[in-house]
Design a protein around this motif. Structure first.
Motif, short mmCIF file in Angstrom:
data_model
loop_
_atom_site.label_atom_id
_atom_site.label_comp_id
_atom_site.label_asym_id
_atom_site.label_seq_id
_atom_site.Cartn_x
_atom_site.Cartn_y
_atom_site.Cartn_z
N LEU A 120 -6.03 -7.64 12.47
CA LEU A 120 -4.60 -7.36 12.62
C LEU A 120 -4.18 -7.50 14.08
O LEU A 120 -3.06 -7.97 14.38
CB LEU A 120 -4.31 -5.94 12.13
N ARG A 121 -5.04 -7.14 14.99
CA ARG A 121 -4.72 -7.24 16.42
C ARG A 121 -4.40 -8.67 16.83
O ARG A 121 -3.54 -8.92 17.68
CB ARG A 121 -5.90 -6.71 17.25
N GLU A 122 -5.07 -9.61 16.22
CA GLU A 122 -4.81 -11.02 16.53
C GLU A 122 -3.57 -11.52 15.80
O GLU A 122 -2.80 -12.35 16.33
CB GLU A 122 -6.03 -11.86 16.12
N ALA A 123 -3.36 -10.99 14.58
CA ALA A 123 -2.28 -11.52 13.75
C ALA A 123 -0.90 -11.07 14.22
O ALA A 123 0.08 -11.83 14.10
CB ALA A 123 -2.49 -11.11 12.29
N SER A 131 10.86 -12.13 16.56
CA SER A 131 11.60 -11.06 17.25
C SER A 131 11.14 -9.68 16.79
O SER A 131 11.94 -8.74 16.64
CB SER A 131 13.11 -11.21 17.01
N LYS A 132 9.84 -9.53 16.53
CA LYS A 132 9.28 -8.24 16.15
C LYS A 132 8.32 -7.76 17.24
O LYS A 132 7.67 -8.57 17.89
CB LYS A 132 8.53 -8.34 14.81
N ASN A 133 8.29 -6.45 17.41
CA ASN A 133 7.43 -5.85 18.42
C ASN A 133 5.99 -5.82 17.89
O ASN A 133 5.70 -5.15 16.90
CB ASN A 133 7.90 -4.43 18.74
N PRO A 134 5.07 -6.54 18.53
CA PRO A 134 3.69 -6.59 18.03
C PRO A 134 3.03 -5.21 17.95
O PRO A 134 2.30 -4.92 17.01
CB PRO A 134 2.98 -7.48 19.05
N LEU A 135 3.29 -4.34 18.93
CA LEU A 135 2.68 -3.02 18.94
C LEU A 135 3.17 -2.18 17.77
O LEU A 135 2.38 -1.50 17.08
CB LEU A 135 2.96 -2.31 20.26
N THR A 136 4.48 -2.24 17.52
CA THR A 136 5.04 -1.48 16.41
C THR A 136 4.49 -1.99 15.08
O THR A 136 4.14 -1.20 14.19
CB THR A 136 6.57 -1.60 16.40
N TYR A 138 1.67 -3.43 14.61
CA TYR A 138 0.26 -3.06 14.53
C TYR A 138 0.11 -1.62 14.06
O TYR A 138 -0.76 -1.31 13.22
CB TYR A 138 -0.38 -3.25 15.90
N LYS A 139 0.93 -0.72 14.60
CA LYS A 139 0.87 0.68 14.21
C LYS A 139 1.22 0.86 12.74
O LYS A 139 0.54 1.59 12.00
CB LYS A 139 1.81 1.52 15.08
N ILE A 140 2.30 0.20 12.30
CA ILE A 140 2.75 0.36 10.92
C ILE A 140 1.68 -0.13 9.94
O ILE A 140 1.28 0.58 9.01
CB ILE A 140 4.09 -0.38 10.69
N ASP A 141 1.25 -1.35 10.14
CA ASP A 141 0.26 -1.92 9.22
C ASP A 141 -1.08 -1.20 9.31
O ASP A 141 -1.76 -1.01 8.29
CB ASP A 141 0.06 -3.41 9.53
N GLY A 142 -1.44 -0.80 10.51
CA GLY A 142 -2.72 -0.12 10.69
C GLY A 142 -2.78 1.21 9.98
O GLY A 142 -3.77 1.53 9.32
N PHE A 143 -1.70 2.00 10.07
CA PHE A 143 -1.69 3.31 9.42
C PHE A 143 -1.45 3.20 7.91
O PHE A 143 -1.95 4.02 7.14
CB PHE A 143 -0.63 4.22 10.06
N ASN A 144 -0.71 2.19 7.48
CA ASN A 144 -0.55 1.98 6.04
C ASN A 144 -1.91 1.66 5.39
O ASN A 144 -2.24 2.19 4.33
CB ASN A 144 0.44 0.85 5.77
N GLN A 145 -2.65 0.80 6.06
CA GLN A 145 -3.98 0.45 5.56
C GLN A 145 -4.92 1.66 5.60
O GLN A 145 -5.76 1.85 4.72
CB GLN A 145 -4.56 -0.70 6.38
#
Length: 244
Positions: A120-123, A131-136, A138-145
């Motif tokens: 996910l860090r690479e994706a 126009s999306k914040n990569p850090l945001t 990453y947090k959303i997808d990471g915690f959903n998973q």
């Protein structure tokens, strides 16, 4: 994100390692699952008892009658199943089995989560082009998973505990094997003593004689009923051979 997830998962892992009532944890998780199942069927237009019974069976391995297909009835059946398993296997043995299932599943799923976060860090960097914040992201997808991982661990272990069957087989008497081992031990000791005594006798004999000696008789052997060689006229056994 990674540090928060790692801290949480290892805290949960440590709690399970010292928990002596994991069947209670499993039962609480089962009640939540049962509640979710009944809530799901409430929203169906034509809820079917047959479909509900199949869902319960596929989830917990419990074949229930239609009379038991209430939330309270299913909970009671599951609690009865756990109680019977504790009686057959013993509370400590069942607790060790559940602990093994939890630790095995946690370790496996956590490794999968680490691989997911690494990919996910690479994706997420590609999402910056939209126009999306990569850090945001990453947090959303990471915690959903991560939430899905926790649900998967809970559901997998709960299902496996209820589906497993405890069988009590016949076992040989506990004293049979020690007795046999004791007899073999005594036999070995006896053989060792005999060998040791024979070795000692052989050594003593060798010490006394120094070497083997061949004894040759210089005169013929006199029978006990033969005339005594001394010339007395008596039988050898009644004369010179009286004390031999």
């Amino acid at each position: 994100v990674l540090n928060q997830q790692r801290k949480f998962i290892y805290e949960q892992r440590d709690e399970i390692l010292v928990d002596e009532d994991l069947s209670g944890r499993v039962m609480n998780n089962a009640k939540e699952t049962v509640s979710e199942i009944f809530e799901e069927f409430k929203h169906e237009r034509t809820p079917s008892q047959s479909a509900l019974a199949d869902k319960i069976y596929n989830t917990f391995g419990q074949q229930l009658s239609y009379d038991q297909l209430t939330e309270e009835g299913v909970d009671a059946a599951l609690q009865n199943d756990l109680t019977q398993k504790e009686m057959l296997a013993g509370k400590q043995s069942l607790n060790m089995f559940i602990r093994y299932q939890y630790i095995q599943m946690i370790d496996k799923k956590w490794l999968d989560q680490l691989e997911f976060l690494d990919g996910l860090r690479e994706a997420v960097h590609l999402r910056s082009y939209g126009s999306k914040n990569p850090l945001t992201e990453y947090k959303i997808d990471g915690f959903n998973q991560f939430d899905e991982m926790l649900d998967s661990i809970r559901d997998s272990v709960t299902s496996r505990v209820f589906k497993v069957k405890v069988q009590v087989g016949s076992q040989p008497p506990r004293q049979q094997q020690p007795r046999q081992m004791n007899a073999q031990h005594q036999e070995a000791q006896s053989m060792a003593r005999s060998a040791q005594q024979a070795a000692q006798n052989s050594a003593m004999k060798s010490g006394r004689q120094g070497q083997s000696v061949t004894v040759t008789r210089s005169v013929p052997k006199v029978g006990r009923n033969d005339p005594c060689p001394c010339g007395s006229g008596k039988k050898y056994k009644n004369c010179c051979g009286r004390n031999s």
